[in-house]
Design a protein around this motif. Structure first.
Motif, short mmCIF file in Angstrom:
data_model
loop_
_atom_site.label_atom_id
_atom_site.label_comp_id
_atom_site.label_asym_id
_atom_site.label_seq_id
_atom_site.Cartn_x
_atom_site.Cartn_y
_atom_site.Cartn_z
N ALA A 50 0.84 -1.20 0.00
CA ALA A 50 0.00 0.00 0.00
C ALA A 50 0.88 1.25 0.00
O ALA A 50 1.78 1.38 0.82
CB ALA A 50 -0.89 0.00 1.23
N LYS A 51 0.60 2.13 -0.92
CA LYS A 51 1.29 3.43 -1.01
C LYS A 51 2.82 3.28 -1.07
O LYS A 51 3.54 4.17 -0.65
CB LYS A 51 0.91 4.33 0.17
N GLU A 66 -9.72 -3.80 -3.41
CA GLU A 66 -9.18 -2.55 -2.91
C GLU A 66 -10.09 -1.40 -3.32
O GLU A 66 -10.63 -1.39 -4.42
CB GLU A 66 -7.76 -2.33 -3.43
N GLU A 67 -10.27 -0.45 -2.40
CA GLU A 67 -11.12 0.71 -2.66
C GLU A 67 -10.33 1.98 -2.35
O GLU A 67 -9.47 1.98 -1.48
CB GLU A 67 -12.36 0.67 -1.76
N ASN A 68 -10.66 3.04 -3.05
CA ASN A 68 -10.04 4.34 -2.80
C ASN A 68 -11.07 5.26 -2.18
O ASN A 68 -12.24 5.27 -2.56
CB ASN A 68 -9.53 4.95 -4.11
N ASN A 72 -7.19 12.38 2.54
CA ASN A 72 -5.95 11.70 2.90
C ASN A 72 -6.02 11.06 4.28
O ASN A 72 -5.00 10.92 4.95
CB ASN A 72 -4.76 12.66 2.80
N LEU A 75 -5.66 5.97 3.83
CA LEU A 75 -4.65 5.88 2.78
C LEU A 75 -4.81 4.61 1.95
O LEU A 75 -4.45 4.59 0.78
CB LEU A 75 -3.25 5.89 3.42
N HIS A 76 -5.34 3.57 2.57
CA HIS A 76 -5.50 2.28 1.89
C HIS A 76 -6.66 1.53 2.53
O HIS A 76 -6.80 1.52 3.75
CB HIS A 76 -4.20 1.47 2.01
N HIS A 77 -7.48 0.91 1.69
CA HIS A 77 -8.60 0.10 2.16
C HIS A 77 -8.70 -1.13 1.27
O HIS A 77 -8.79 -1.01 0.05
CB HIS A 77 -9.91 0.89 2.11
N ASN A 78 -8.68 -2.30 1.89
CA ASN A 78 -8.80 -3.55 1.14
C ASN A 78 -9.84 -4.42 1.84
O ASN A 78 -9.62 -4.92 2.94
CB ASN A 78 -7.45 -4.27 1.09
N GLN A 92 -7.22 -1.52 6.78
CA GLN A 92 -7.06 -0.11 6.45
C GLN A 92 -5.73 0.41 6.98
O GLN A 92 -5.25 -0.04 8.03
CB GLN A 92 -8.17 0.74 7.09
#
Length: 190
Positions: A50-51, A66-68, A72, A75-78, A92
């Motif tokens: 992630a990132k 994965e979702e956006n 900010n 930063l990351h959601h799966n 997350q």
């Protein structure tokens, strides 16, 4: 003098036994986690990045998406799910100006409108870091009960690694907590 030597000998033997027990316990804990993974039909873990700064692993046989999110904060959601055992959840990585305790407070407020019982919060160690483990049972509108575990770990300053695991209470077993903790321990800041 003879009595003093006996006491020293006994103390040395006790220290050696404690050392052996400590290292045996660590080895036993790792073997228990391996057994828990196998017992829950998890043969291997797949690594996610992630990132370009964070990594973690999920069971290879779980489907993920994965979702956006705008902004900010997240930063990351799966999201993940395992239909075989009626399990779902998400991982997350959160950019938080507050503490883990602040995030837990916000999440707990969101539960006020839900049918929740057996809420518990526990301080634990994961990868040598302080972490929080939240557990509760939620009754959904369809009448099903889900056993939920939510973990929070501070990866770095302002960055929280959060994992939420939901499973139909009929399918829950305590060895799943070892699976969840193995997943959470895979979270790393590179």
């Amino acid at each position: 003098m003879n009595e003093h030597k006996q006491r020293v000998t006994i103390a040395v033997v006790l220290i050696c036994l404690c050392t052996v027990l400590f290292f045996s316990g660590m080895l036993f804990k790792n073997q228990l986690r391996t057994v828990a993974l196998i017992n829950n039909n998890i043969s291997s873990l797949k690594k996610y990045e992630a990132k370009e700064k964070y990594t973690y692993s999920l069971p290879e046989n779980w489907s993920t998406e994965e979702e956006n999110f705008p902004g900010n904060v997240i930063l990351h959601h799966n999201s993940f799910k395992n239909d075989k055992v009626d399990m779902n959840g998400y991982i997350q990585i959160i950019n938080s100006k507050g503490s883990i305790q602040d995030l837990i407070g916000q999440d707990k407020e969101n539960l006020n409108s839900k049918d929740v019982s057996a809420y518990s919060a526990k301080d634990i160690k994961l990868n040598g870091k302080n972490a929080k483990k939240i557990g509760y049972i939620e009754k959904l509108k369809n009448g099903k009960y889900y056993t939920k575990r939510v973990y929070y770990i501070q990866l770095s300053e302002g960055i929280i690694f959060k994992g939420c695991f939901n499973i139909n209470s009929d399918n829950y077993n305590e060895s799943l907590d070892s699976v969840y903790e193995t997943i959470m321990e895979s979270g790393k800041y590179m």
